[in-house]
Design a protein around this motif. Structure first.
Motif, PDB file in Angstrom:
ATOM      1  N   UNK A  72      68.005   9.685  66.240  1.00  0.00           N
ATOM      2  CA  UNK A  72      69.328   9.178  65.855  1.00  0.00           C
ATOM      3  C   UNK A  72      70.147   8.816  67.092  1.00  0.00           C
ATOM      4  N   UNK A  73      70.048   9.652  68.123  1.00  0.00           N
ATOM      5  CA  UNK A  73      70.822   9.403  69.348  1.00  0.00           C
ATOM      6  C   UNK A  73      70.371   8.116  70.022  1.00  0.00           C
ATOM      7  N   UNK A  74      69.042   7.944  70.203  1.00  0.00           N
ATOM      8  CA  UNK A  74      68.555   6.773  70.928  1.00  0.00           C
ATOM      9  C   UNK A  74      68.762   5.504  70.104  1.00  0.00           C
ATOM     10  N   UNK A  75      68.687   5.607  68.769  1.00  0.00           N
ATOM     11  CA  UNK A  75      68.943   4.439  67.927  1.00  0.00           C
ATOM     12  C   UNK A  75      70.418   4.041  67.992  1.00  0.00           C
ATOM     13  N   UNK A  76      71.300   5.033  67.970  1.00  0.00           N
ATOM     14  CA  UNK A  76      72.735   4.729  68.091  1.00  0.00           C
ATOM     15  C   UNK A  76      73.035   4.056  69.424  1.00  0.00           C
TER      16      UNK A  76
END
Length: 394
Positions: free
Chosen positions: A153-157
């Motif tokens: 979720x962090x890297x996609x955001x």
């Protein structure tokens, strides 16, 4: 300049294991960047790299079976000239006739000649095409990957925030259509993973003919598949950009594919790993053998480290803590038998499984000294993978 011929390609292939003769192969004259290299071993190494990359480029992204038409050329050339298998052994391994092996090799060399011709120095009538490794390959070889668990979720955001200005400029909406649990983690280099997501999102934004990119996430046991759904014309105008992403993802054990769901509809998928690869240390002074083992071991399953100096094997095993070691026997300075004995006598390294891969194979001696498995060169991919998985109890 004279046209590159299949005979020149065949002659160079037969010299892959002989650096002195390979450096003097007529094929060198078609690559100006090789003719300017004075040192024979360096020239041979560069030509060998071009040939191996061309062979790899003949087939589709791995893994794939030999029966696949797209892979037959690559596998035939690899078996014959990289693994140095005889025609008889190839026929037995592939369960085909000797005549079929010769036919496959002939067609493969023809395709390889066509590909190398497009990479070589052009004639006056042809456009110039850069040789392999000039751009993407060089960057990938210089990048030091550090695989670790990454919160998806962090890297996609992060990736979405970087692409959002471009999407705003082109009037494209980025829409997450499936929930993404913050606990979901993937294994990969953080910078590499972010870069792949940014490239894929940017490619989709620039290629779409509609105003929306639908982003979906499919969680599997060992993989996470990211789906980018959008409208785009066929044939895809972004094929070149897609190939760049494919090369980047393949180098890190990921995968990228563009599938047509229906006319004008595209599903661009990115497949990421959820488990860490096993680390294997190769102690081998023959660079050709190291290259071969690297090609045998899928990057999504294996993190390969290598050294040509047997004297540093003990220190490397302590530092890297590999799950398994592939060890040659005939090496300068310290032979493999001595290395094996010393590793098994030391409490810090005795539990590390060691697979012997050598032309000087002696299974009984290897077992007595503590080796987990012993293979005779040339080693096939199936033999090596079976031995490694058995060592790990899989």
């Amino acid at each position: 300049m004279a046209e590159l011929t299949q005979a020149e390609v065949h002659e160079a292939l037969t010299r892959l294991g002989d650096y002195v003769r390979l450096a003097q192969a007529p094929l060198v004259s078609h690559f100006p960047q090789l003719e300017s290299v004075v040192q024979l071993d360096e020239r041979a190494e560069k030509l060998r790299a071009i040939l191996l990359e061309a062979i790899e480029a003949l087939g589709p992204p791995r893994p794939t079976s030999f029966g696949s038409p797209e892979s037959r050329a690559r596998e035939a050339l690899t078996m014959r000239y990289v693994e140095e298998m005889s025609i008889e052994d190839m026929a037995a391994e592939l369960s085909v006739s000797r005549r079929q092996v010769y036919r496959d090799l002939g067609l493969a060399e023809k395709r390889l000649t066509q590909l190398l011709s497009s990479w070589a120095c052009p004639t006056q009538q042809g456009p110039q095409t850069a040789a392999p490794g000039d751009t993407i390959g060089e960057e990938l070889s210089l990048f030091s990957s550090r695989p670790a668990e990454v919160q998806l979720r962090r890297v996609l955001d992060d990736a979405l925030s970087l692409v959002q200005p471009l999407a705003n400029e082109l009037g494209v909406k980025l829409k997450l259509v499936s929930p993404l649990d913050e606990r979901i983690r993937v294994v990969g280099d953080l910078a590499f993973t972010r870069q792949v997501l940014v490239r894929a999102l940017s490619l989709a934004v620039q290629a779409t003919t509609a105003g929306e990119i639908a982003i979906g996430v499919e969680v599997q046991d060992e993989r996470v598949v990211l789906h980018l759904g959008f409208s785009a014309p066929e044939p895809f105008a972004f094929a070149e950009g897609l190939e760049t992403i494919r090369r980047i993802t393949q180098s890190q054990g990921m995968a990228c594919e563009a599938l047509s769901q229906s006319p004008g509809k595209v599903d661009l998928t990115l497949t990421l790993c959820r488990r860490a690869p096993k680390r294997v240390l190769i102690v081998e002074d023959n660079p050709g053998a190291v290259e071969l083992y690297r090609r045998y071991l899928p990057v999504e399953d294996w993190q390969v480290e290598a050294t040509s100096d047997s004297r540093v094997a003990f220190e490397l095993i302590k530092a890297l803590k590999p799950h398994v070691v592939i060890l040659d026997i005939m090496m300068p300075h310290v032979d493999g038998w001595t290395v094996l004995r010393d590793l098994k006598e030391n409490p810090q390294t005795r539990k590390t499984p060691i697979v012997i891969c050598s032309i000087a194979n002696d299974p009984m001696l290897a077992r007595a000294l503590g080796a987990a498995a012993s293979l005779s060169k040339p080693v096939s991919q199936a033999q090596l993978l079976v031995a490694l998985h058995r060592c790990l109890g899989e």
